[in-house]
Design an enzyme around this catalytic site. Structure first.
Site, PDB file in Angstrom:
ATOM      1  CG  ASP A  23      -1.944   0.990   1.279  1.00 21.20           C
ATOM      2  OD1 ASP A  23      -2.399   1.167  -0.156  1.00 21.20           O
ATOM      3  OD2 ASP A  23      -2.653   1.564   2.337  1.00 21.20           O
ATOM      4  CG  HIS A  40       0.908   2.088  -9.925  1.00 22.19           C
ATOM      5  ND1 HIS A  40      -0.019   1.689  -8.885  1.00 22.19           N
ATOM      6  CD2 HIS A  40      -0.019   2.766 -10.503  1.00 22.19           C
ATOM      7  CE1 HIS A  40      -1.137   2.205  -8.673  1.00 22.19           C
ATOM      8  NE2 HIS A  40      -1.018   3.110  -9.691  1.00 22.19           N
ATOM      9  CG  LEU A 134      10.906 -16.998  -2.839  1.00 21.37           C
ATOM     10  CD1 LEU A 134       9.992 -17.142  -1.526  1.00 21.37           C
ATOM     11  CD2 LEU A 134      11.129 -15.631  -3.389  1.00 21.37           C
TER      12      LEU A 134
END
Length: 245
Positions: A23, A40, A134
């Protein structure tokens, strides 16, 4: 030393699965007098830093709330910018992820995205399927309530078909119908930019997760912050409802 160059730190109690609500891209851009797209893009760079940090620290699962089901309500221009950025990273960054041993998994309602993004997403999952260092899970057009509803619907349909008896449904069976089936529940959920809520993210799965809320906007998040939240986690006592010994 920059956050991306920060050396790996040994942690006494490492979470297997870290989930992050990313956020603050808009606020980061606004405070700098930059267009929203710049925020962004900076957020996407923070994603790359975080993936590297998680891999270096030995975290096995990293889930990022990249695009919520509610994000479709944003201005059309912002939605277009977000989808374009997603398209770019799926096309040009997946090979780099694969070289680092990262497997990509996507959860959410991909059908709402343009067909080319759906195809790129599935291709990325297939290309990285064999990687084991991962698992990077991107939550795209994802909502926790919708996830629970679709799981309940699947259970009801299975009962109606005679494939399952209602009395057989327990938490394990129900979890197997969620979009996160086969994934461990998050041990640690992190949210940046000062907000202290889950915002419809992994609601069922986060029942016993440790929650950490940071004041910094997501584009500023780096390996130093990742180490800090791992340290916070290592000092928590997880009892899962039991009294301390």
């Amino acid at each position: 030393m920059s956050g991306s160059d920060h050396p790996a730190t040994a942690h006494t109690c490492l979470p297997e699965h870290v989930a992050i609500i990313m956020d603050g891209n808009g606020r980061w851009a606004s405070t700098r007098g930059l267009p929203l797209l710049a925020g962004h893009r900076a957020g996407a760079e923070a994603v790359q830093r975080t993936v590297r940090a998680a891999t270096a620290r030995g975290v096995r699962w990293l889930t990022l709330y990249a695009f919520s089901s509610e994000n479709w309500r944003r201005a059309p221009g912002e939605v277009a910018d977000l989808t374009s950025l997603l398209r770019y990273y799926l096309r040009h960054k997946v090979a780099e992820l694969s070289r680092e041993g990262v497997r990509l998994r996507i959860i959410g309602d991909l059908a709402r995205f343009p067909r080319d993004i759906q195809e790129e997403a599935r291709r990325a999952e297939e290309v990285t399927r064999g990687n084991t260092r991962l698992v990077l899970v991107l939550a795209l057009s994802y909502g926790g309530r919708a996830d629970i509803v679709q799981a309940a619907t699947r259970m009801a349909q299975a009962v109606a078909r005679g494939e399952l008896r209602a009395e057989q449904i327990d938490e394990t069976v129900f979890a197997s119908a969620l979009l996160t089936a086969g994934m461990p529940d998050p041990d640690l959920v992190v949210r940046t930019s000062g907000e202290c809520r889950l915002s419809n993210f992994l609601l069922w799965q986060s029942a016993y997760a440790e929650l950490v809320f940071l004041d910094i906007p997501w584009p500023d998040f780096d390996a130093t912050h990742f180490d800090a939240v791992l340290d916070i986690y290592s000092r928590r006592e997880r009892r899962f409802g039991a009294r301390p010994a």
